[in-house]
Design a protein around this motif. Structure first.
Motif, PDB file in Angstrom:
ATOM      1  N   LEU A 242       2.459  -7.697  60.935  1.00 49.25           N
ATOM      2  CA  LEU A 242       3.782  -7.549  60.340  1.00 49.25           C
ATOM      3  C   LEU A 242       3.599  -7.609  58.829  1.00 49.25           C
ATOM      4  O   LEU A 242       3.005  -8.559  58.310  1.00 49.25           O
ATOM      5  N   ALA A 243       4.094  -6.627  58.112  1.00 46.05           N
ATOM      6  CA  ALA A 243       3.928  -6.591  56.659  1.00 46.05           C
ATOM      7  C   ALA A 243       5.237  -6.151  56.014  1.00 46.05           C
ATOM      8  O   ALA A 243       5.764  -5.084  56.347  1.00 46.05           O
ATOM      9  N   PHE A 244       5.756  -6.990  55.108  1.00 43.23           N
ATOM     10  CA  PHE A 244       7.004  -6.653  54.426  1.00 43.23           C
ATOM     11  C   PHE A 244       7.061  -7.388  53.101  1.00 43.23           C
ATOM     12  O   PHE A 244       6.308  -8.342  52.846  1.00 43.23           O
ATOM     13  N   SER A 245       7.970  -6.971  52.243  1.00 43.19           N
ATOM     14  CA  SER A 245       8.066  -7.496  50.887  1.00 43.19           C
ATOM     15  C   SER A 245       8.574  -8.937  50.883  1.00 43.19           C
ATOM     16  O   SER A 245       9.346  -9.339  51.752  1.00 43.19           O
ATOM     17  N   ILE A 246       8.127  -9.705  49.855  1.00 47.68           N
ATOM     18  CA  ILE A 246       8.666 -11.059  49.696  1.00 47.68           C
ATOM     19  C   ILE A 246      10.082 -11.003  49.123  1.00 47.68           C
ATOM     20  O   ILE A 246      10.813 -11.994  49.164  1.00 47.68           O
ATOM     21  N   HIS A 247      10.455  -9.862  48.565  1.00 48.85           N
ATOM     22  CA  HIS A 247      11.789  -9.684  47.998  1.00 48.85           C
ATOM     23  C   HIS A 247      12.717  -9.065  49.037  1.00 48.85           C
ATOM     24  O   HIS A 247      12.285  -8.400  49.967  1.00 48.85           O
ATOM     25  N   GLY A 248      13.992  -9.259  48.857  1.00 45.91           N
ATOM     26  CA  GLY A 248      14.945  -8.670  49.772  1.00 45.91           C
ATOM     27  C   GLY A 248      15.931  -9.688  50.291  1.00 45.91           C
ATOM     28  O   GLY A 248      15.980 -10.845  49.852  1.00 45.91           O
ATOM     29  N   SER A 249      16.723  -9.274  51.253  1.00 42.49           N
ATOM     30  CA  SER A 249      17.791 -10.105  51.790  1.00 42.49           C
ATOM     31  C   SER A 249      17.247 -11.358  52.464  1.00 42.49           C
ATOM     32  O   SER A 249      16.220 -11.320  53.148  1.00 42.49           O
ATOM     33  N   ASP A 253      18.208  -8.252  56.188  1.00 44.17           N
ATOM     34  CA  ASP A 253      18.997  -7.029  56.402  1.00 44.17           C
ATOM     35  C   ASP A 253      18.289  -5.796  55.852  1.00 44.17           C
ATOM     36  O   ASP A 253      18.494  -4.679  56.347  1.00 44.17           O
ATOM     37  N   ASP A 254      17.471  -5.988  54.807  1.00 48.01           N
ATOM     38  CA  ASP A 254      16.748  -4.846  54.225  1.00 48.01           C
ATOM     39  C   ASP A 254      15.766  -4.248  55.228  1.00 48.01           C
ATOM     40  O   ASP A 254      15.511  -3.045  55.226  1.00 48.01           O
ATOM     41  N   ILE A 255      15.211  -5.098  56.107  1.00 50.26           N
ATOM     42  CA  ILE A 255      14.310  -4.603  57.145  1.00 50.26           C
ATOM     43  C   ILE A 255      15.097  -3.854  58.213  1.00 50.26           C
ATOM     44  O   ILE A 255      14.694  -2.792  58.678  1.00 50.26           O
ATOM     45  N   SER A 256      16.257  -4.404  58.582  1.00 50.97           N
ATOM     46  CA  SER A 256      17.061  -3.808  59.657  1.00 50.97           C
ATOM     47  C   SER A 256      17.452  -2.374  59.361  1.00 50.97           C
ATOM     48  O   SER A 256      17.465  -1.517  60.248  1.00 50.97           O
ATOM     49  N   SER A 257      17.783  -2.109  58.105  1.00 52.20           N
ATOM     50  CA  SER A 257      18.330  -0.796  57.757  1.00 52.20           C
ATOM     51  C   SER A 257      17.274   0.193  57.289  1.00 52.20           C
ATOM     52  O   SER A 257      17.600   1.318  56.920  1.00 52.20           O
ATOM     53  N   LEU A 286      13.060   3.918  64.754  1.00 52.31           N
ATOM     54  CA  LEU A 286      12.498   2.940  63.827  1.00 52.31           C
ATOM     55  C   LEU A 286      13.522   1.902  63.395  1.00 52.31           C
ATOM     56  O   LEU A 286      13.210   0.718  63.268  1.00 52.31           O
ATOM     57  N   CYS A 287      14.751   2.329  63.146  1.00 54.27           N
ATOM     58  CA  CYS A 287      15.773   1.372  62.717  1.00 54.27           C
ATOM     59  C   CYS A 287      16.061   0.348  63.820  1.00 54.27           C
ATOM     60  O   CYS A 287      16.259  -0.841  63.536  1.00 54.27           O
ATOM     61  N   ALA A 288      16.074   0.807  65.080  1.00 53.73           N
ATOM     62  CA  ALA A 288      16.302  -0.124  66.188  1.00 53.73           C
ATOM     63  C   ALA A 288      15.153  -1.118  66.281  1.00 53.73           C
ATOM     64  O   ALA A 288      15.363  -2.323  66.488  1.00 53.73           O
ATOM     65  N   THR A 289      13.925  -0.628  66.095  1.00 56.01           N
ATOM     66  CA  THR A 289      12.759  -1.509  66.120  1.00 56.01           C
ATOM     67  C   THR A 289      12.837  -2.541  65.006  1.00 56.01           C
ATOM     68  O   THR A 289      12.618  -3.736  65.221  1.00 56.01           O
ATOM     69  N   ASN A 290      13.159  -2.092  63.803  1.00 60.01           N
ATOM     70  CA  ASN A 290      13.215  -2.998  62.667  1.00 60.01           C
ATOM     71  C   ASN A 290      14.375  -3.975  62.776  1.00 60.01           C
ATOM     72  O   ASN A 290      14.274  -5.126  62.343  1.00 60.01           O
ATOM     73  N   GLU A 291      15.487  -3.540  63.364  1.00 61.51           N
ATOM     74  CA  GLU A 291      16.616  -4.446  63.562  1.00 61.51           C
ATOM     75  C   GLU A 291      16.229  -5.585  64.501  1.00 61.51           C
ATOM     76  O   GLU A 291      16.577  -6.751  64.253  1.00 61.51           O
ATOM     77  N   ASN A 292      15.491  -5.244  65.559  1.00 60.98           N
ATOM     78  CA  ASN A 292      15.036  -6.283  66.481  1.00 60.98           C
ATOM     79  C   ASN A 292      14.037  -7.224  65.816  1.00 60.98           C
ATOM     80  O   ASN A 292      14.055  -8.437  66.053  1.00 60.98           O
TER      81      ASN A 292
END
Length: 314
Positions: A242-249, A253-257, A286-292
């Protein structure tokens, strides 16, 4: 079709999944490897309980068409051999199965049914070449050395067939069912197997911009498809990243959308994106995957800040 039109008929109406899997010659376990889904997903496709994703249906047709073209190329070579032996027509020619090593190096399926079908196509093309050019193509045992019985493997590589996965490797996707999120939630909650790091989004940047979480993973379809024991599964070497930014909501929510791939499977030194295979129009979205994924992160950590603190405390 009238309701009673199938009464007394000796078998069920095929669907796309059963037709395609049968045409490739795969067993259900072999199909789960080819399509990179769980064995249970294959059973749902073939029973009609779940539709095979359009993306996989289309790619299957593309690969089958390539296999037919390839069989014709190989058959033409056999016809040439049959007509060019001391000026005589030699109707019996032989085709060798690939060795296990050859299968791996040439990205071939490990499936007897696959080679039964491929060799039948080659033989049919070779036999239908006409009275003067036809030949019978007879299967033989594998041979490590390349020669007149397994020259077709070199052609396979030259034609870049790569039939070990349905999706071509540069775009390959590992699909998973919804219980994957239960696994993810349990692992992140226990934190026992999680390797967490701050990384830079760009190699030349000294500043941490990303959170990377890696979790050992051997999904059910991986073990089932390869008939692996528990000990073999433990050594499989697959990892969820799993890799994502330290910044964001704070609530992710930034991942979900987003439509980026935040979930990857690291396997055999390759990184493959993962997408869920579920029933309905949202299949592999992809959005459904990221929302989950966002729901799992929020449920386990409560906020992005809490996750960052967790990683920093490692």
């Amino acid at each position: 079709m009238p309701a009673n039109a199938m009464d007394g008929y000796p078998f069920k109406l095929p669907n796309e999944a059963t037709s395609l899997i049968s045409r490739f010659g795969f067993s259900q376990k072999e199909a789960s490897v080819f399509y990179a889904v769980r064995l249970d997903t294959i059973k749902k496709w073939m029973s009609g309980k779940m539709a095979m994703p359009d993306e996989l249906v289309i790619e299957s047709y593309v690969k089958l068409a390539r296999l037919q073209d390839f069989a014709a190329i190989v058959a033409a070579q056999y016809n040439s051999y049959a007509a060019d032996v001391d000026g005589e027509h030699v109707s019996n020619q032989y085709i060798s199965l690939p060795t296990v090593t050859q299968m791996r190096r040439a990205f071939m399926p490990v499936s007897q049914g696959f080679y039964d079908n491929l060799f039948a196509d080659v033989a049919a093309c070779a036999y239908s070449a006409g009275d003067d050019d036809f030949c019978y193509v007879v299967p033989e045992e594998p041979d490590e050395e390349f020669g007149p019985t397994n020259f077709w493997i070199r052609l396979w590589v030259q034609q870049q067939m790569q039939m070990d996965l349905c999706i071509e490797r540069e775009d390959s996707v590992v699909r998973f069912d919804l219980d994957f999120y239960d696994f993810l939630k349990a692992e992140l909650t226990s934190w026992v197997n999680v390797e967490a790091n701050f990384t830079s989004e760009f190699d030349f940047s000294p500043h941490a911009e990303m959170i990377t979480l890696e979790i050992p993973y051997a999904p059910d379809w991986y073990a089932e498809a390869r008939d692996m024991t528990d000990e073999e599964v433990a050594l499989a070497g697959t990892t969820v990243r799993l890799a994502f930014s330290i910044h964001g909501s704070e609530t992710f929510d930034d991942i979900s959308s987003d439509e980026q791939r935040y979930i990857q499977l690291v396997e055999d030194d390759e990184i493959r994106p993962m997408m869920e295979a579920v029933e309905g129009p949202e299949d592999a979205d992809l959005c459904a995957t990221n929302e989950n994924l966002a729901k799992v992160l929020l449920s386990v950590f409560g906020s992005r800040e809490a996750l960052i603190e967790k990683v920093a405390s490692q």
